[in-house]
Motif scaffolding. Structure first.
Motif, PDB file in Angstrom:
ATOM      1  N   MET A  71      -4.665 -14.850  11.549  1.00  0.00           N
ATOM      2  CA  MET A  71      -4.567 -13.590  10.811  1.00  0.00           C
ATOM      3  C   MET A  71      -5.613 -12.588  11.267  1.00  0.00           C
ATOM      4  O   MET A  71      -5.365 -11.380  11.303  1.00  0.00           O
ATOM      5  N   GLU A  72      -6.796 -13.080  11.604  1.00  0.00           N
ATOM      6  CA  GLU A  72      -7.862 -12.201  12.071  1.00  0.00           C
ATOM      7  C   GLU A  72      -7.453 -11.454  13.334  1.00  0.00           C
ATOM      8  O   GLU A  72      -7.842 -10.304  13.548  1.00  0.00           O
ATOM      9  N   ARG A  73      -6.622 -12.078  14.174  1.00  0.00           N
ATOM     10  CA  ARG A  73      -6.197 -11.464  15.441  1.00  0.00           C
ATOM     11  C   ARG A  73      -4.981 -10.549  15.272  1.00  0.00           C
ATOM     12  O   ARG A  73      -4.664  -9.784  16.182  1.00  0.00           O
ATOM     13  N   MET A  74      -4.287 -10.632  14.148  1.00  0.00           N
ATOM     14  CA  MET A  74      -3.043  -9.882  13.987  1.00  0.00           C
ATOM     15  C   MET A  74      -3.303  -8.432  13.589  1.00  0.00           C
ATOM     16  O   MET A  74      -4.246  -8.137  12.853  1.00  0.00           O
ATOM     17  N   HIS A  75      -2.426  -7.558  14.084  1.00  0.00           N
ATOM     18  CA  HIS A  75      -2.446  -6.148  13.705  1.00  0.00           C
ATOM     19  C   HIS A  75      -1.212  -5.857  12.855  1.00  0.00           C
ATOM     20  O   HIS A  75      -0.165  -6.491  13.020  1.00  0.00           O
TER      21      HIS A  75
ATOM     22  N   ALA B  79       8.827  -9.470  13.223  1.00  0.00           N
ATOM     23  CA  ALA B  79       9.203 -10.733  12.576  1.00  0.00           C
ATOM     24  C   ALA B  79       8.186 -11.152  11.512  1.00  0.00           C
ATOM     25  O   ALA B  79       6.970 -11.093  11.733  1.00  0.00           O
ATOM     26  N   ALA B  80       8.712 -11.580  10.364  1.00  0.00           N
ATOM     27  CA  ALA B  80       7.862 -11.929   9.226  1.00  0.00           C
ATOM     28  C   ALA B  80       7.217 -13.302   9.409  1.00  0.00           C
ATOM     29  O   ALA B  80       7.743 -14.188  10.080  1.00  0.00           O
ATOM     30  N   VAL B  81       6.055 -13.452   8.778  1.00  0.00           N
ATOM     31  CA  VAL B  81       5.351 -14.730   8.721  1.00  0.00           C
ATOM     32  C   VAL B  81       5.202 -15.108   7.250  1.00  0.00           C
ATOM     33  O   VAL B  81       4.597 -14.367   6.470  1.00  0.00           O
ATOM     34  N   ASN B  82       5.774 -16.245   6.856  1.00  0.00           N
ATOM     35  CA  ASN B  82       5.631 -16.759   5.499  1.00  0.00           C
ATOM     36  C   ASN B  82       4.503 -17.778   5.484  1.00  0.00           C
ATOM     37  O   ASN B  82       4.598 -18.832   6.125  1.00  0.00           O
ATOM     38  N   LEU B  83       3.424 -17.461   4.786  1.00  0.00           N
ATOM     39  CA  LEU B  83       2.261 -18.349   4.702  1.00  0.00           C
ATOM     40  C   LEU B  83       2.202 -18.988   3.320  1.00  0.00           C
ATOM     41  O   LEU B  83       2.102 -18.291   2.308  1.00  0.00           O
ATOM     42  N   ILE B  84       2.256 -20.316   3.276  1.00  0.00           N
ATOM     43  CA  ILE B  84       2.102 -21.071   2.031  1.00  0.00           C
ATOM     44  C   ILE B  84       0.741 -21.746   2.067  1.00  0.00           C
ATOM     45  O   ILE B  84       0.452 -22.551   2.960  1.00  0.00           O
TER      46      ILE B  84
ATOM     47  N   GLY C 165     -12.087 -19.661   1.813  1.00  0.00           N
ATOM     48  CA  GLY C 165     -11.466 -18.544   2.512  1.00  0.00           C
ATOM     49  C   GLY C 165     -10.325 -17.860   1.785  1.00  0.00           C
ATOM     50  O   GLY C 165      -9.659 -16.994   2.359  1.00  0.00           O
ATOM     51  N   LEU C 166     -10.074 -18.210   0.514  1.00  0.00           N
ATOM     52  CA  LEU C 166      -8.930 -17.628  -0.193  1.00  0.00           C
ATOM     53  C   LEU C 166      -9.036 -16.110  -0.306  1.00  0.00           C
ATOM     54  O   LEU C 166      -8.034 -15.401  -0.141  1.00  0.00           O
ATOM     55  N   ASP C 167     -10.216 -15.597  -0.586  1.00  0.00           N
ATOM     56  CA  ASP C 167     -10.378 -14.139  -0.685  1.00  0.00           C
ATOM     57  C   ASP C 167     -10.000 -13.454   0.624  1.00  0.00           C
ATOM     58  O   ASP C 167      -9.356 -12.390   0.621  1.00  0.00           O
ATOM     59  N   ASP C 168     -10.373 -14.057   1.745  1.00  0.00           N
ATOM     60  CA  ASP C 168     -10.037 -13.478   3.046  1.00  0.00           C
ATOM     61  C   ASP C 168      -8.539 -13.560   3.305  1.00  0.00           C
ATOM     62  O   ASP C 168      -7.949 -12.630   3.875  1.00  0.00           O
TER      63      ASP C 168
ATOM     64  N   HIS D 190      -6.132 -10.362   4.048  1.00  0.00           N
ATOM     65  CA  HIS D 190      -5.234 -10.257   5.201  1.00  0.00           C
ATOM     66  C   HIS D 190      -3.797  -9.986   4.742  1.00  0.00           C
ATOM     67  O   HIS D 190      -3.063  -9.228   5.386  1.00  0.00           O
ATOM     68  N   ALA D 191      -3.385 -10.606   3.638  1.00  0.00           N
ATOM     69  CA  ALA D 191      -2.028 -10.392   3.113  1.00  0.00           C
ATOM     70  C   ALA D 191      -1.828  -8.937   2.702  1.00  0.00           C
ATOM     71  O   ALA D 191      -0.734  -8.384   2.862  1.00  0.00           O
ATOM     72  N   ARG D 192      -2.871  -8.305   2.179  1.00  0.00           N
ATOM     73  CA  ARG D 192      -2.781  -6.884   1.823  1.00  0.00           C
ATOM     74  C   ARG D 192      -2.777  -6.010   3.070  1.00  0.00           C
ATOM     75  O   ARG D 192      -2.140  -4.955   3.091  1.00  0.00           O
ATOM     76  N   ARG D 193      -3.461  -6.458   4.103  1.00  0.00           N
ATOM     77  CA  ARG D 193      -3.598  -5.665   5.331  1.00  0.00           C
ATOM     78  C   ARG D 193      -2.380  -5.759   6.234  1.00  0.00           C
ATOM     79  O   ARG D 193      -2.053  -4.795   6.950  1.00  0.00           O
ATOM     80  N   LEU D 194      -1.689  -6.901   6.210  1.00  0.00           N
ATOM     81  CA  LEU D 194      -0.612  -7.166   7.165  1.00  0.00           C
ATOM     82  C   LEU D 194       0.744  -7.135   6.467  1.00  0.00           C
ATOM     83  O   LEU D 194       1.094  -8.063   5.741  1.00  0.00           O
ATOM     84  N   PRO D 195       1.556  -6.106   6.678  1.00  0.00           N
ATOM     85  CA  PRO D 195       2.862  -6.039   6.015  1.00  0.00           C
ATOM     86  C   PRO D 195       3.816  -7.137   6.466  1.00  0.00           C
ATOM     87  O   PRO D 195       4.771  -7.465   5.753  1.00  0.00           O
ATOM     88  N   GLN D 196       3.587  -7.721   7.631  1.00  0.00           N
ATOM     89  CA  GLN D 196       4.460  -8.777   8.135  1.00  0.00           C
ATOM     90  C   GLN D 196       4.153 -10.144   7.518  1.00  0.00           C
ATOM     91  O   GLN D 196       4.885 -11.113   7.757  1.00  0.00           O
ATOM     92  N   LEU D 197       3.085 -10.240   6.721  1.00  0.00           N
ATOM     93  CA  LEU D 197       2.658 -11.523   6.157  1.00  0.00           C
ATOM     94  C   LEU D 197       3.068 -11.635   4.695  1.00  0.00           C
ATOM     95  O   LEU D 197       2.688 -10.799   3.871  1.00  0.00           O
ATOM     96  N   ASN D 198       3.827 -12.669   4.368  1.00  0.00           N
ATOM     97  CA  ASN D 198       4.212 -12.963   2.986  1.00  0.00           C
ATOM     98  C   ASN D 198       3.417 -14.186   2.516  1.00  0.00           C
ATOM     99  O   ASN D 198       3.593 -15.281   3.057  1.00  0.00           O
ATOM    100  N   LEU D 199       2.550 -13.996   1.543  1.00  0.00           N
ATOM    101  CA  LEU D 199       1.646 -15.058   1.094  1.00  0.00           C
ATOM    102  C   LEU D 199       2.168 -15.709  -0.177  1.00  0.00           C
ATOM    103  O   LEU D 199       2.518 -15.034  -1.144  1.00  0.00           O
ATOM    104  N   PHE D 200       2.170 -17.049  -0.184  1.00  0.00           N
ATOM    105  CA  PHE D 200       2.517 -17.842  -1.359  1.00  0.00           C
ATOM    106  C   PHE D 200       1.367 -18.820  -1.609  1.00  0.00           C
ATOM    107  O   PHE D 200       1.140 -19.733  -0.807  1.00  0.00           O
TER     108      PHE D 200
END
Length: 235
Positions: A143-147, A152-157, A168-171, A175-185
């Motif tokens: 996630m740190e490397r992603m812009h 394509a979406a990434v679903n992170l559980i 690292g949950l806060d980070d 990242h989930a707020r910063r990256l529109p392609q990331l869906n966090l569960f």
């Protein structure tokens, strides 16, 4: 000819084993050490540039004493001079490390290695990332490397026992707020929010046929994800 071939292969393998045992390491200093319930979040800094790594790889850590045994940990992030690790107390070495490591301590850091490589570039397939506990570390580095992009979406559980024990949950949430392609569960350890076959199926059933899955966590989690993923790919 056969004996010579087998001998040559054996010599090459022996040489690789010796190289891994005596791999070059870098002296680094603990820049920060943030404890959480059951573990420690450490940032290490080197005075000179460190060899680059790929998100998802791991590196060894050892005390800077003679003959200290190196231990492998997934890299949670960093740049040309910094490496971050999130380490859970899970044995004699990690128990002592979590209790005693502090700012200013000197450690030996190995190079990044490994082939667990989540896709981070804009040209990627849809992906399912599943992390259990400190299994979040390779995904944090990714996630740190992603812009931000709309590809394509990434679903992170992220499966956790509690917020206090989730390194690292806060980070991850940032990242989930910063990256529109990331869906966090974020999945808890009990009740309706616990990861199950049914709610995992609901997440993956609409993912594209060419999607890729990456799992880092305990064996039970890997088995659950593998079974559901195979079942959905066969439908």
């Amino acid at each position: 000819i056969l004996m010579a071939t087998v001998s040559a292969v054996g010599i090459v393998a022996w040489g690789q084993t010796l190289y891994r045992k005596y791999e070059p390491t870098r002296l680094v200093e603990v820049e920060s050490a943030k404890p959480f319930d059951g573990g420690i979040d450490v940032v290490l800094r080197a005075d000179t540039p460190i060899s680059p790594y790929k998100p998802g790889q791991f590196a060894t850590l050892a005390y800077s004493k003679a003959r200290s045994e190196p231990h492998p940990f997934s890299i949670a992030g960093g740049d040309g001079h910094v490496r971050r690790f999130i380490i859970r107390s899970a044995g004699d070495w990690t128990d002592e490390f979590v209790r005693n490591v502090g700012v200013g301590d000197k450690l030996r850091l190995g190079s990044g290695v490994g082939r667990f490589l989540p896709q981070t570039k804009a040209k990627r397939r849809a992906q399912l990332w599943v992390a259990g506990g400190v299994g979040i570390t390779p995904f944090l580095a990714a996630m740190e490397r992603m812009h931000p992009d709309e590809n394509a979406a990434v679903n992170l559980i992220y499966c956790i026992r509690s917020r206090s024990s989730a390194g690292g949950l806060d980070d991850v949430e940032e990242h989930a707020r910063r990256l529109p392609q990331l869906n966090l569960f974020v999945m808890g350890d009990e009740g309706k929010n616990r990861l199950s076959e049914s709610n995992l199926t609901a997440i993956v059933q609409d993912m594209p046929a060419n999607a890729a899955a990456y799992v880092c966590g305990p064996e039970g989690l890997k088995t659950l994800v593998t079974n559901v993923w195979k079942a959905q790919r066969m439908n």
